[in-house]
Design an enzyme around this catalytic site. Structure first.
Site, mmCIF file in Angstrom:
data_model
loop_
_atom_site.group_PDB
_atom_site.id
_atom_site.type_symbol
_atom_site.label_atom_id
_atom_site.label_comp_id
_atom_site.label_asym_id
_atom_site.label_seq_id
_atom_site.Cartn_x
_atom_site.Cartn_y
_atom_site.Cartn_z
ATOM 1 N N ARG A 21 0.833 -1.208 0.000
ATOM 2 C CA ARG A 21 0.000 0.000 0.000
ATOM 3 C C ARG A 21 0.862 1.250 0.000
ATOM 4 O O ARG A 21 1.770 1.389 0.814
ATOM 5 C CB ARG A 21 -0.942 -0.016 1.204
ATOM 6 C CG ARG A 21 -1.844 -1.247 1.170
ATOM 7 C CD ARG A 21 -2.825 -1.295 2.307
ATOM 8 N NE ARG A 21 -3.616 -2.533 2.225
ATOM 9 C CZ ARG A 21 -4.778 -2.703 2.820
ATOM 10 N NH1 ARG A 21 -5.300 -1.755 3.541
ATOM 11 N NH2 ARG A 21 -5.421 -3.845 2.689
ATOM 12 N N SER A 136 -20.834 -13.011 16.401
ATOM 13 C CA SER A 136 -20.328 -11.992 15.486
ATOM 14 C C SER A 136 -20.568 -12.400 14.039
ATOM 15 O O SER A 136 -20.238 -13.521 13.628
ATOM 16 C CB SER A 136 -18.825 -11.806 15.728
ATOM 17 O OG SER A 136 -18.254 -10.878 14.835
ATOM 18 N N SER A 188 -19.098 -2.301 4.261
ATOM 19 C CA SER A 188 -18.448 -1.263 3.473
ATOM 20 C C SER A 188 -17.774 -1.748 2.200
ATOM 21 O O SER A 188 -17.562 -0.961 1.283
ATOM 22 C CB SER A 188 -17.409 -0.540 4.331
ATOM 23 O OG SER A 188 -16.383 -1.434 4.740
ATOM 24 N N HIS A 216 -21.365 3.182 8.177
ATOM 25 C CA HIS A 216 -21.532 3.499 6.751
ATOM 26 C C HIS A 216 -22.977 3.834 6.409
ATOM 27 O O HIS A 216 -23.343 3.834 5.233
ATOM 28 C CB HIS A 216 -21.032 2.341 5.890
ATOM 29 C CG HIS A 216 -19.548 2.160 5.966
ATOM 30 N ND1 HIS A 216 -18.667 2.883 5.198
ATOM 31 C CD2 HIS A 216 -18.791 1.348 6.754
ATOM 32 C CE1 HIS A 216 -17.427 2.526 5.501
ATOM 33 N NE2 HIS A 216 -17.475 1.598 6.431
ATOM 34 N N THR A 244 -20.128 6.622 13.481
ATOM 35 C CA THR A 244 -18.938 7.449 13.313
ATOM 36 C C THR A 244 -19.334 8.867 12.926
ATOM 37 O O THR A 244 -20.403 9.100 12.361
ATOM 38 C CB THR A 244 -18.004 6.867 12.236
ATOM 39 O OG1 THR A 244 -16.806 7.647 12.178
ATOM 40 C CG2 THR A 244 -18.656 6.899 10.855
ATOM 41 N N LYS A 247 -17.438 9.935 8.537
ATOM 42 C CA LYS A 247 -17.836 9.572 7.179
ATOM 43 C C LYS A 247 -18.906 10.554 6.697
ATOM 44 O O LYS A 247 -18.579 11.660 6.304
ATOM 45 C CB LYS A 247 -18.269 8.112 7.138
ATOM 46 C CG LYS A 247 -17.081 7.163 7.394
ATOM 47 C CD LYS A 247 -17.452 5.724 7.296
ATOM 48 C CE LYS A 247 -16.218 4.813 7.295
ATOM 49 N NZ LYS A 247 -15.383 4.915 8.514
#
Length: 406
Positions: A21, A136, A188, A216, A244, A247
């Site tokens: 990256r 989960s 996402s 999101h 959040t 975003k």
């Protein structure tokens, strides 16, 4: 041990896989975003950003900027401490009230990021509720996984967006066992949306707490931007809503919302909250202004939906593969790490179009993609340039594939 040699070997292996990256250094311009300046060594280039999570362009909205300027002048730069020791500013309290109201909950609690709110929220709840078992979703975000691991509570992974599998796994534990079900609303990378009502039916059947990550979705869905759960009229059935501010609200920070007792419990026991310096007051004020604006205005959401629909339609006309989903996220599927980076670099170098390649470990190997996030601030011209460039590079890839096959 030769530590430096080990570091080099590990990095070389990542490079060979095509998933090393590289940061793209840009400078966003207020009032002109998604256009930005890219810095490469001593040179600069103008680019159009197509991969930002500032989904509605609120990071440059006048109401947000004005609020931040005002509070910066009033309160200074930093909060001056943790929330427990001199760092609870009036603007933190106002923001938490707005968030609680947004989700129809009694209270909310701020954190420095969405990652920290998941890590601290899930870690504290699962870790301190005696004998709690966590369930989960298989595609939960890394922050949720880390929070669950941090809790050291036993956990079970249920098949992605599969309430029947969740029901089966919950059925292995009696009513005396505390249970916590963690999942997201909008995922996402694939852009799919959870069947929230069906999941909540299962949670209620087994007496389990429900914990939903709406990072999101907040700002983007529902009549006031409360997320998918608000759009579907389900917020009152959810134990913990996490979100959040970095975003769709365009600033930074994370939070949880729920009952007063639950929020107070996390506030009192979460190390990630107790020992972290509070958000700068100006950041809190900007987020508060953004939330208030999006509670009253649907214009940004409506225009974003139009932009998403337009991009999808034009990709379909060209036969460029993208995952169909009901959200605002458009994953253009490439399926190879080297090719994904090649396409991304070509778009940037030849057209000034910035789309970050998404590869392992963010997505499974073989599902590498370009993740497009159309926003209200992308113009028709921006869309036309994106589609023309994608058409060009896709044609080149098809010609190269045909030549290799021959």
């Amino acid at each position: 041990m030769d530590f430096q040699a080990y570091f080099r070997d590990e990095l070389d292996a990542v490079r060979e896989e095509g998933r090393y990256r590289v940061f793209t250094e840009i400078e966003r311009h207020r009032g002109a975003f998604p256009h930005a300046t890219r810095y490469v060594d001593d040179a600069t280039h103008e680019v159009t950003v197509w991969c930002s999570n500032d989904y509605l362009g609120m990071g440059q909205h006048p109401v947000v900027i004005d609020a931040m300027h005002r509070v910066l002048d009033e309160c200074g730069a930093g909060a001056g401490g943790t929330r427990n020791i001199s760092g609870t500013n009036h603007h933190h309290v106002l923001l938490e009230r707005e968030l609680a109201d947004l989700h129809g909950k009694e209270d909310a609690l701020l954190f420095t990021s969405g990652y920290v709110s998941n890590w601290a929220g899930l870690g504290t709840l699962a870790g301190r509720i005696p004998n709690c078992v966590v369930f989960s979703d298989a595609l939960n975000h890394a922050s949720m996984i880390e929070g669950i691991r941090h809790s050291r509570a036993p956990y079970k992974i249920w098949a992605h967006n599969d309430p029947e599998d969740l029901d089966r796994k919950l059925s292995d534990f009696g009513p005396e066992v505390p249970k916590l079900v963690a999942f997201e609303s909008v995922y996402s990378m694939d852009g799919d949306i959870a069947p929230i009502a069906a999941i909540l039916d299962v949670c209620e059947k087994h007496g389990a707490m429900s914990y939903i990550d709406e990072v999101h979705a907040v700002g983007l869905y529902g009549p006031r931007g409360g997320g998918v759960a608000e759009r579907e009229g389900l917020m009152d059935r959810i134990s913990v809503i996490e979100g959040t501010l970095g975003k769709a609200f365009g600033v930074m920070g994370g939070y949880i919302a729920g009952s007063a007792e639950m929020v107070d419990f996390v506030r009192s026991f979460a190390s990630g909250f107790i020992f972290s310096t509070a958000l700068p007051p100006a950041v809190a004020a900007g987020a508060c202004a953004s939330i208030k604006h999006l509670k009253a205005s649907s214009a940004e959401r409506e225009l974003q939906r139009d932009r998403v629909t337009t991009v999808r339609r034009k990709l379909d006309m060209l036969g460029i593969p993208h995952l169909p989903n009901p959200s605002h996220i458009i994953p253009v599927m490439v399926g190879d790490a080297h090719k994904c980076k090649m396409i991304s670099d070509w778009l940037m170098d030849n057209h000034g179009i910035y789309v970050q390649p998404i590869n392992y470990p963010t997505v499974p190997r073989g599902t590498e993609r370009l993740r497009l996030t159309p926003s209200p601030v992308h113009s028709d011209g921006d869309i036309d340039r994106l589609i023309a460039a994608l058409s060009d590079i896709w044609s080149q890839c098809e010609l190269a594939r045909g030549a290799m096959a021959a």
